[in-house]
Write a protein that holds these residues in place. Sequence first.
Motif, PDB file in Angstrom:
ATOM      1  N   ASN A 118       0.906  -1.099   0.078  1.00 22.36           N
ATOM      2  CA  ASN A 118      -0.172  -0.004   0.098  1.00 22.36           C
ATOM      3  C   ASN A 118       0.853   1.226  -0.154  1.00 22.36           C
ATOM      4  N   LEU A 152       1.371   3.542  -2.106  1.00 19.44           N
ATOM      5  CA  LEU A 152       0.728   4.754  -2.633  1.00 19.44           C
ATOM      6  C   LEU A 152      -0.429   5.369  -1.696  1.00 19.44           C
ATOM      7  N   ASP A 153      -0.966   4.512  -0.607  1.00 21.73           N
ATOM      8  CA  ASP A 153      -1.962   5.013   0.240  1.00 21.73           C
ATOM      9  C   ASP A 153      -1.175   5.576   1.296  1.00 21.73           C
ATOM     10  N   THR A 165       1.143  10.271  -0.339  1.00 22.75           N
ATOM     11  CA  THR A 165       0.225  10.948  -0.933  1.00 22.75           C
ATOM     12  C   THR A 165       0.983  11.357  -2.271  1.00 22.75           C
ATOM     13  N   ASN A 192       1.612   8.748  -4.737  1.00 19.81           N
ATOM     14  CA  ASN A 192       0.236   8.563  -5.223  1.00 19.81           C
ATOM     15  C   ASN A 192      -0.201   9.656  -6.234  1.00 19.81           C
ATOM     16  N   ARG A 193       0.322  10.831  -6.115  1.00 20.13           N
ATOM     17  CA  ARG A 193      -0.018  12.026  -7.236  1.00 20.13           C
ATOM     18  C   ARG A 193       0.953  11.891  -8.219  1.00 20.13           C
ATOM     19  N   ARG A 222      -0.315   8.839 -10.614  1.00 17.28           N
ATOM     20  CA  ARG A 222      -1.380   9.214 -11.097  1.00 17.28           C
ATOM     21  C   ARG A 222      -1.175   9.903 -12.286  1.00 17.28           C
ATOM     22  N   GLN A 265       0.280  -1.345  -6.633  1.00 17.00           N
ATOM     23  CA  GLN A 265       0.725  -0.016  -6.098  1.00 17.00           C
ATOM     24  C   GLN A 265       2.221  -0.087  -6.513  1.00 17.00           C
ATOM     25  N   GLN A 268       2.975  -0.020 -10.278  1.00 20.49           N
ATOM     26  CA  GLN A 268       2.885   1.248 -10.805  1.00 20.49           C
ATOM     27  C   GLN A 268       4.171   2.297 -10.418  1.00 20.49           C
ATOM     28  N   LEU A 269       4.333   2.268  -9.158  1.00 24.96           N
ATOM     29  CA  LEU A 269       5.557   3.047  -8.840  1.00 24.96           C
ATOM     30  C   LEU A 269       6.830   2.777  -9.473  1.00 24.96           C
TER      31      LEU A 269
END
Length: 191
Positions: free
Chosen positions: A38, A40-41, A44, A47-48, A51, A71, A74-75
Amino acid sequence: MRNEIIKNAESNKNKKIWFVVVGYLIVVIILTYLLPYNILDRFTFLNRFVRLMSNVFPPIYYFGIHSDFRQISQLIYSIEIVSFPILTVIFHRLIGFNLNNERFSNLLKKPFIYFVLLPIILLGIVLGPLFFYPRGPSLATHRLIFITACYHSKIIFSLATVCLFWTSIYCFLIFIGLFRGLFTSFLKNNI
């Protein structure tokens, strides 16, 4: 004596290249296994960042949909895309990539290179990891089982993405070398 010095210089250059490539792979594998699911949770700003990157580069979005470690993948993939230009410069300096020697002079005179090979290299191999890879396991057939494995195995994800990016970097350098050769031969013929 001179040949021995050249051989040692080539050997040192090859060692540096392998050190960078293997070091990058090890960093990606370590991050893939050590980052929390988690991530990205928790952060933030990451996460931005992801995105933003997924809006520009569709594969990041598809990793978020299909991956077992959404997550993290993606990162990592976002970081790999951001590091692409930096690694290209490093790799260029290590290789000393030059296509202006005699070996390529005849090759650079053929129109096939510029009208067929350059677009294939640029669109298919260089831009592929940024925009076209991967689309999801539902589009993969038995021939593309390796792509579906990227969604379920961290080690295969790490190996595949690192190999894909290093291949893209190398092909991008070939593209730049061919383009530079085209430009210099154009200048020689028209000046």
